[in-house]
Design a protein around this motif. Structure first.
Motif, PDB file in Angstrom:
ATOM      1  N   TYR A 201       0.827  -1.202   0.000  1.00 14.79           N
ATOM      2  CA  TYR A 201       0.000   0.000   0.000  1.00 14.79           C
ATOM      3  C   TYR A 201       0.870   1.264   0.000  1.00 14.79           C
ATOM      4  N   ALA A 202       1.957   1.241   0.782  1.00 18.28           N
ATOM      5  CA  ALA A 202       2.804   2.431   0.898  1.00 18.28           C
ATOM      6  C   ALA A 202       3.441   2.795  -0.436  1.00 18.28           C
ATOM      7  N   ALA A 203       3.901   1.786  -1.195  1.00 11.77           N
ATOM      8  CA  ALA A 203       4.516   2.067  -2.496  1.00 11.77           C
ATOM      9  C   ALA A 203       3.479   2.636  -3.464  1.00 11.77           C
ATOM     10  N   TYR A 204       2.280   2.052  -3.445  1.00 13.25           N
ATOM     11  CA  TYR A 204       1.225   2.577  -4.305  1.00 13.25           C
ATOM     12  C   TYR A 204       0.856   4.003  -3.884  1.00 13.25           C
ATOM     13  N   LEU A 205       0.796   4.236  -2.575  1.00 10.44           N
ATOM     14  CA  LEU A 205       0.435   5.551  -2.067  1.00 10.44           C
ATOM     15  C   LEU A 205       1.478   6.596  -2.453  1.00 10.44           C
ATOM     16  N   ASP A 206       2.752   6.208  -2.442  1.00  9.30           N
ATOM     17  CA  ASP A 206       3.816   7.128  -2.865  1.00  9.30           C
ATOM     18  C   ASP A 206       3.641   7.511  -4.337  1.00  9.30           C
ATOM     19  N   PHE A 207       3.352   6.519  -5.166  1.00 10.51           N
ATOM     20  CA  PHE A 207       3.102   6.787  -6.585  1.00 10.51           C
ATOM     21  C   PHE A 207       1.842   7.634  -6.752  1.00 10.51           C
ATOM     22  N   PHE A 208       0.818   7.337  -5.973  1.00  8.33           N
ATOM     23  CA  PHE A 208      -0.450   8.064  -6.021  1.00  8.33           C
ATOM     24  C   PHE A 208      -0.226   9.547  -5.713  1.00  8.33           C
ATOM     25  N   HIS A 209       0.508   9.836  -4.644  1.00  7.51           N
ATOM     26  CA  HIS A 209       0.754  11.227  -4.260  1.00  7.51           C
ATOM     27  C   HIS A 209       1.604  11.947  -5.306  1.00  7.51           C
ATOM     28  N   PHE A 210       2.581  11.245  -5.883  1.00  5.98           N
ATOM     29  CA  PHE A 210       3.401  11.845  -6.938  1.00  5.98           C
ATOM     30  C   PHE A 210       2.497  12.275  -8.097  1.00  5.98           C
ATOM     31  N   CYS A 211       1.594  11.379  -8.507  1.00  5.80           N
ATOM     32  CA  CYS A 211       0.700  11.696  -9.625  1.00  5.80           C
ATOM     33  C   CYS A 211      -0.222  12.858  -9.293  1.00  5.80           C
ATOM     34  N   LYS A 212      -0.752  12.880  -8.076  1.00  5.59           N
ATOM     35  CA  LYS A 212      -1.659  13.951  -7.695  1.00  5.59           C
ATOM     36  C   LYS A 212      -0.959  15.314  -7.698  1.00  5.59           C
TER      37      LYS A 212
END
Length: 605
Positions: A201-212
Motif C-alpha cells: 500500500y505504501a509504495a502505491y500511495l507514494d506513486f499516487f501522491h506523486f501523480c496527484k
C-alpha cells in the motif's frame, strides 16, 4: 416533515443493547470492548464499522481472528517497519460488529521514524522478489502444519508400544497441544499476512501522491489504471474454472456438467462420459491448491469453501459452459487492460519534463512490482490458510459435540478461545481420570442462550460510525481501502429515510443502466441473473465468477483500493463503492444507473 441531519454519531457508551441481546458483552474479550474505565479516551476517537471485512455479527470464537488481525497489522507499522505517520489500528467489538480507529503517530515523533522506515522498508523493496518467494515458503509451511493437526477421540488405553518406548505422554497431550498449535499457527499466518501488505500500500500511495502533485485533476482511477492488468494468483481459482469449462466442451463432457443442482453426483456423471476421466484429472489438478477458496472472506467459521463444497465451483463452471454455448468470450480482458494501461501511462509520461520522467518511472515500476501482493495475499492467507484453520476448528467442535458438550456440531464457535481451551481440558481431564466431564452439564444451555443473543444482535444493523467525526479524513488507508471520506461520513449522518440518488467512490470506470439485484450474503449469489447490477454491503474476491453475469457493482463500503474496486477494474465492470447505504436504500428489481467514472448511482424508478 424531514428530520435534520445529525452532526455526530451515537457514543457506544449510550447505545442500549438490542432487544433480546442483554449481556452480549460477556461473549467477547474485555480488551475488545468499550470499557467504562477508558470511556474518555474512546469517546475522543472516531470509530467506523468495518463492514468490509466483518459485515455480519462476529461469534465469540471468531473474535480471536479479530484480535490476531489487528495485533499483527499493528506490529509491522509500529515495530517492524517504523512507518513514520501511522501506528496500528485500534479495534473494538460493539454489539457484535467490528469498529476501527487508526492510530496516528504524534507529529513530534515522525522525523525520528523516517530514517528507520527508509532503511527497513527500502531493504524489502530492493529485495522484494527474493523475500516474497521466501514468504510463500513460510506460508505453505504454516498451512502444512495446520493440516497435520488432528482432533480425534483418545483411545481406551494408550497403545502398549508407547509403554515399551517410554513415551510418557498421553493422547490428551496431543489434543491440548494441538489446540495451542492451532491458535499459534493462525497467529503466525496473520503476521505473514501483514509482512508485505502495508509496504504494498505504501509504495502505491507514494506513486499516487506523486501523480496527484504532478498531474492536478488526475482522477483516482487514472492512477489505478497505470498498475492494473497484472497476473494475480487471486484470480487463478476463477481462471481454473474457465479452463475447466473450455476443456469440458472440447472433451464432449459438458452435457453432464450443465445438469441442474450440481454437486458430487455431477462428478460421478462426468466419470461416465467417454473422456470424462480426462476432465476429472484436470479437476483434481485444479482443486489443489486453487479450490482452497471461500465464498466469503475467510474471517467467519461458517464460510463455505470450494474444496469442501464442490457444488460452488461446479455451479460456476456450469455458467461458463452455458456462456460458451452462446458464443460468448469468457476470458478476463487482460490484453485490453494492458493496452489501456500503457496508453494512459504514455499520455501522463509525455506531460512531464524529462528530468521528472525517471522519478515517475521508478515509482511506477515499484508500484507495479508490489501491487499484485495487495490482492495475492488474500488467496494464501484468508482463503487457503484460514480454510484449513476453520476446517480443523470444526473438527474439534465436532469432537466435543460427540462428547455431549453442545447440541450442534459447530456450536463451539459460541465460546471464546479461552473457554474452548477450558472445555477441551475438561474433556481431556475426564478421560484421563475416568470420570464424566462437567462440560455436558455446563455448555448446552449456555450455547443456546448465546445463540439467541447473536441472533438478536444480527437483527439490528450497526451504526456506520461512532462518536463525533473529524472535520475531514486525511488518513490515507482509511480513504483508499475503506472509502472513509468527509463526504461519505456526511452522507451517513443524513437523517433516516433520506431519499435521492447515492454518491460513493468512483471505483471502476464506465456507465451502465440496469436492474438491481441486492445481495446480503454469498448464499444468495445464485439469485443473480444475467444483466443484473449487483448491489451488496461488500463483495468478496471469490465472487469473480459471477461478474460474467452482471453489468456493474455497487457496495456500501470500500475505497478505490478495496477488493471490490480492484476486481471490478480487472474485469472491466463499472463500480461505485463506499455509498454507505446502497444495499438498504436500493431494492431488488429497481432500475438504476451506475456511473463508475463519477461515483454516482441514480435511482431511475
Amino acid at each position: 416533515m424531514t428530520a435534520a441531519p445529525r452532526t455526530a454519531f451515537p457514543s457506544p457508551y449510550e447505545q442500549p443493547a438490542p432487544s433480546g441481546a442483554a449481556g452480549w458483552e460477556e461473549l467477547y474479550p474485555y480488551h475488545l470492548l468499550f470499557q467504562p474505565w477508558r470511556r474518555a479516551a474512546d469517546e475522543e476517537r472516531f470509530w467506523f464499522c468495518d463492514s468490509q471485512h466483518w459485515p455480519t455479527v462476529v461469534k465469540p470464537f471468531e473474535a480471536a481472528v479479530v484480535e490476531l488481525v489487528f495485533k499483527s497489522l499493528g506490529q509491522f507499522n509500529t515495530r517492524h517497519f517504523v512507518v513514520p505517520s501511522a501506528y496500528g489500528i485500534a479495534a473494538r467489538i460493539h454489539q457484535g460488529y467490528v469498529y476501527l480507529s487508526p492510530v496516528e503517530v504524534p507529529q513530534s515523533r515522525v522525523p525520528a521514524r523516517v530514517p528507520q522506515f527508509l532503511q527497513r522498508a527500502g531493504y524489502y523493496y530492493a529485495n522484494w522478489d527474493r523475500l516474497l518467494e521466501n514468504w510463500k515458503g513460510k506460508v505453505r509451511g504454516v498451512i502444512g502444519e495446520l493440516e497435520s493437526i488432528s482432533f480425534t477421540e483418545p483411545p481406551e488405553v494408550q497403545p502398549y508400544e508407547e509403554i515399551e518406548a517410554g513415551v510418557g505422554l498421553d493422547a490428551a497431550d496431543a489434543l491440548l497441544g494441538g489446540y495451542d498449535r492451532l491458535l499459534a499457527l493462525c497467529h503466525r499466518a496473520w503476521q505473514y499476512h501483514f509482512e508485505f501488505l502495508n509496504l504494498g500500500y505504501a509504495a502505491y500511495l507514494d506513486f499516487f501522491h506523486f501523480c496527484k502533485q504532478r498531474f492536478p485533476g488526475i482522477p483516482d482511477q487514472g492512477v489505478a489504471a497505470m498498475v492494473t492488468g497484472a497476473e494475480m494468483e487471486l484470480f487463478r481459482p476463477d481462471d481454473e474454472l474457465r479452463k475447466l469449462a473450455k476443456l469440458a466442451v472440447a472433451l464432449g463432457a459438458d452435457r453432464a456438467l450443465t445438469a441442474p443442482d450440481p454437486g458430487e453426483h455431477t462428478l460421478t456423471a462426468v466419470g461416465r462420459e467417454p473422456r470424462g476421466r480426462d476432465w476429472l484429472d484436470a479437476w483434481d489438478d485444479a482443486r489443489d491448491p486453487w479450490f482452497n477458496f471461500t465464498s466469503g472472506n475467510g474471517l467467519y467459521s461458517g464460510d463455505r469453501y470450494w474444496r469442501d463444497t464442490p457444488s460452488l465451483p461446479l455451479g460456476y463452471i456450469r455458467d461458463y459452459i452455458l456462456r460458451l454455448r452462446r458464443g460468448e468470450n469468457i476470458d478476463r480482458p487482460l490484453a485490453e487492460l494492458l493496452a489501456e494501461r500503457e496508453r494512459i501511462t504514455g499520455e501522463y509520461t509525455a506531460l512531464l519534463d524529462p528530468p521528472e520522467r525517471a522519478d515517475f518511472a521508478a515509482k511506477l515500476d515499484l508500484a507495479r512490482q508490489v501491487y499484485p501482493y495487495v490482492e495475492n495475499h488474500n488467496f494464501h492467507i484468508e482463503h487457503w490458510a484460514m480454510g484449513v484453520f476453520w476446517r480443523k476448528s470444526r473438527e474439534l467442535s465436532a469432537l466435543l459435540h460427540r462428547a455431549g458438550f453442545w447440541p450442534g456440531a459447530n456450536d463451539m464457535f459460541h465460546l471464546t478461545r479461552d473457554e474452548v481451551r477450558a472445555a477441551l481440558f475438561d474433556y481431556a481431564s475426564g478421560w484421563a481420570i475416568g470420570v464424566e466431564p462437567a462440560g455436558p452439564g455446563r455448555w448446552p444451555a449456555e450455547v443456546e442462550r448465546r445463540r439467541r443473543i447473536v441472533a438478536a444482535l444480527a437483527r439490528q444493523r450497526p451504526e456506520p460510525a461512532l462518536n463525533k467525526p473529524p472535520a475531514d479524513v486525511t488518513e490515507p488507508f482509511s480513504v483508499m481501502l475503506w472509502g472513509i471520506t468527509g463526504e461519505r461520513i456526511r452522507s451517513w449522518l443524513d437523517a433516516p429515510g433520506h431519499g435521492g440518488d447515492l454518491t460513493g467512490m468512483a471505483a471502476s470506470p464506465g456507465v451502465v443502466e440496469g436492474t438491481a439485484r441486492v445481495i446480503g450474503s454469498p448464499g444468495e449469489l445464485d439469485l443473480v441473473a444475467e444483466g443484473d447490477i449487483l448491489v451488496a454491503p461488500v463483495t468478496a474476491p471469490s465472487w469473480a465468477p459471477v461478474f460474467g453475469r452482471i453489468r456493474a457493482t455497487v457496495t456500501d463500503i470500500g475505497g478505490v483500493m478495496s477488493h471490490a474496486a480492484i476486481v471490478c477494474r480487472e474485469y472491466r465492470l463499472p463500480a461505485v463503492t463506499g455509498t454507505g447505504s446502497a444495499s438498504t436504500r436500493i431494492r431488488t428489481g429497481q432500475r438504476i444507473r451506475v456511473d463508475g467514472t463519477s461515483g454516482t448511482v441514480t435511482l431511475l424508478d
